[in-house]
Design a protein around this motif. Sequence first.
Motif, mmCIF file in Angstrom:
data_model
loop_
_atom_site.group_PDB
_atom_site.id
_atom_site.type_symbol
_atom_site.label_atom_id
_atom_site.label_comp_id
_atom_site.label_asym_id
_atom_site.label_seq_id
_atom_site.Cartn_x
_atom_site.Cartn_y
_atom_site.Cartn_z
ATOM 1 N N LEU A 181 2.074 -0.986 -16.717
ATOM 2 C CA LEU A 181 0.656 -0.709 -16.937
ATOM 3 C C LEU A 181 -0.137 -2.002 -17.095
ATOM 4 O O LEU A 181 -1.237 -2.140 -16.541
ATOM 5 C CB LEU A 181 0.480 0.177 -18.170
ATOM 6 C CG LEU A 181 -0.963 0.546 -18.538
ATOM 7 C CD1 LEU A 181 -1.617 1.331 -17.402
ATOM 8 C CD2 LEU A 181 -1.004 1.339 -19.847
ATOM 9 N N TYR A 182 0.424 -2.959 -17.826
ATOM 10 C CA TYR A 182 -0.269 -4.242 -18.017
ATOM 11 C C TYR A 182 -0.447 -4.967 -16.681
ATOM 12 O O TYR A 182 -1.530 -5.471 -16.373
ATOM 13 C CB TYR A 182 0.517 -5.116 -18.985
ATOM 14 C CG TYR A 182 -0.077 -6.502 -19.143
ATOM 15 C CD1 TYR A 182 -1.270 -6.689 -19.833
ATOM 16 C CD2 TYR A 182 0.552 -7.613 -18.576
ATOM 17 C CE1 TYR A 182 -1.833 -7.956 -19.956
ATOM 18 C CE2 TYR A 182 0.001 -8.874 -18.699
ATOM 19 C CZ TYR A 182 -1.184 -9.041 -19.388
ATOM 20 O OH TYR A 182 -1.743 -10.291 -19.509
ATOM 21 N N ILE A 241 -3.127 -3.239 -14.604
ATOM 22 C CA ILE A 241 -4.487 -3.560 -15.066
ATOM 23 C C ILE A 241 -4.910 -4.940 -14.567
ATOM 24 O O ILE A 241 -6.039 -5.129 -14.103
ATOM 25 C CB ILE A 241 -4.557 -3.487 -16.601
ATOM 26 C CG1 ILE A 241 -4.395 -2.033 -17.067
ATOM 27 C CG2 ILE A 241 -5.871 -4.065 -17.117
ATOM 28 C CD1 ILE A 241 -4.275 -1.877 -18.571
ATOM 29 N N CYS A 242 -3.972 -5.882 -14.642
ATOM 30 C CA CYS A 242 -4.270 -7.227 -14.125
ATOM 31 C C CYS A 242 -4.541 -7.181 -12.627
ATOM 32 O O CYS A 242 -5.422 -7.888 -12.111
ATOM 33 C CB CYS A 242 -3.109 -8.181 -14.425
ATOM 34 S SG CYS A 242 -2.892 -8.557 -16.183
ATOM 35 N N CYS A 277 -5.780 -4.632 -10.943
ATOM 36 C CA CYS A 277 -7.113 -4.039 -10.742
ATOM 37 C C CYS A 277 -8.213 -5.063 -10.984
ATOM 38 O O CYS A 277 -9.209 -5.119 -10.246
ATOM 39 C CB CYS A 277 -7.284 -2.844 -11.688
ATOM 40 S SG CYS A 277 -6.243 -1.426 -11.287
ATOM 41 N N TYR A 278 -8.029 -5.899 -12.006
ATOM 42 C CA TYR A 278 -9.028 -6.939 -12.307
ATOM 43 C C TYR A 278 -9.104 -7.947 -11.164
ATOM 44 O O TYR A 278 -10.209 -8.350 -10.751
ATOM 45 C CB TYR A 278 -8.648 -7.641 -13.614
ATOM 46 C CG TYR A 278 -9.665 -8.654 -14.073
ATOM 47 C CD1 TYR A 278 -10.716 -8.286 -14.912
ATOM 48 C CD2 TYR A 278 -9.585 -9.984 -13.658
ATOM 49 C CE1 TYR A 278 -11.659 -9.216 -15.329
ATOM 50 C CE2 TYR A 278 -10.514 -10.918 -14.072
ATOM 51 C CZ TYR A 278 -11.557 -10.536 -14.904
ATOM 52 O OH TYR A 278 -12.493 -11.455 -15.305
#
Length: 397
Positions: free
Chosen positions: A354-355, A358-359, A361-362
Motif C-alpha cells: 500500500l505504501y 501510494i508513492c 500514485c504521487y
Amino acid sequence: MIPQIQLELVNAECDKWARKGINIMSEIRDNRIGYKAGALKAGMMHNYVKQCEFVAIFDADFQPDPDFLARTIPFLTHNREISLVQCRWKFVNANECLMTRMQEMSLNYHFLAEQESGSSIHAFFGFNGTAGVWRIAALNEAGGWKDRTTVEDMDLAVRACLHGWKFVYVHSVEVKNELPSTFKAYRFQQHRWSCGPANLWRKMTMEILQNKKVSAWKKLYLIYNFFFIRKIVVHIFTFVFYCLILPTTVLFPELEVPKWATVYVPSTITLLNALATPRSLHLLVFWILFENVMSMHRTKATFIGLLEAGRVNEWVVTEKLGDTLKSKLIAKATTKLYTRFGQRINWRELVVGLYIFICGCYDFAYGGSYFYVYLFLQACAFFVAGVGYIGTIVPTG
C-alpha cells in the motif's frame, strides 16, 4: 514423527540390501532435541560410525544417483586436506509454479556464483546441509554438530575452515530434490536461512578473530564478505533501499538517487543471475519483484538473529508436498477450489504494498519520470503475496 508407511518403506529397502550382504541399517531417535543438529549428533554416536571414514548427508527429499559415492569419495581419498565435498541440487518440481521457477533461479545462481567461486578461490563455502560428504576426522576435529543456531551446517563449515580444512564443490554431480511450493513453507525456510547466519555471525566473530590457524585474509573474508555482506547487508539493503527509500524519494523531488544505484547495479546482478538459469530469462522481472518481497522477511529474520529475539531458534520443518500428496490435493481441489481467504492474508506485505502504491500514485500525478511504472509493479507483487495468491495453494477444511 515419521509416518508409519515411510518407516515401512525404509525398513523394506534396508532388508533388501542386507540380504545381499551389505552392512546397512536404519536408526530413528525418539525426540527432536537439537533438531537437525541433534539428530546428526545422535547418529554419529553409534558404535559402527567408528569404523567409517566418511559420512554422506541427505535431507529426506533428496534422491542421489547410484554412483554418487563413486563420484565424490575420490576427492577425499586423493587429497587429505579436503574435508567436504558439496554437490549441486537439481530440482524435480521447478516447473510446478512461478514461485518454484524463481527459487530455481536464485539457487542456481547461489551454486554457480557463490559455491563455485568459494571453492575455487578460497577452498571454503557454506555447507548446504545436504547432498554432501564429510570426512569424519575433520568433523570431529571441528567439534561436531552444534545446535546453538538453526544453521548447524554453516556452523560446522566455519569451524572446520578455522582448523585449516579445505572444501570442494563439484558442479557436475547433481542430486535431485524438491523445492517448497507453498508460500508459507518458503517463508519459514527463508526465515531460518536468514536468521541463522546472522545469529551465527554474532556468536562466532570473536572466535574467528582469535583463531591462530588461518590467515588474516581468510578471517577478513569470513567476517566481512561471507557473513556481514552476503548474509546481513544484502538482505537489509535490498528491502530498505528498493522498497522504502526509493519509493520515498518521489515525495521529495529535491532528492536524486544516482543511476548506478537504481539501474546499473541491479541490472548487472540480474543479468548475472540469468546466466545461471538461461531458460528463465523471460522471468527476470518477476524474479526481481519477488526477491524484493522476500527481502522484507529476510530483513526481519536477520534482525531477529542479530538481536537474538524470540524466534531466533525457531525450527519449522520445510513442508514439501511430494507427488503423492499433490495428487490428493488436486482431487480435493475439484470439490473445494479455494482456501479460506483469511487464512491466506499476509498483512505485512499488504502494508508495504500500500505504501509503495501510494508513492506510485504521487509520482504518476506529480512526477516528471516514469518511475511509477516500477512502483506499481512492485506494489502489485506485494499485494499478490499479501493475499496469498503465490505458490501452490493447498485446499483446507
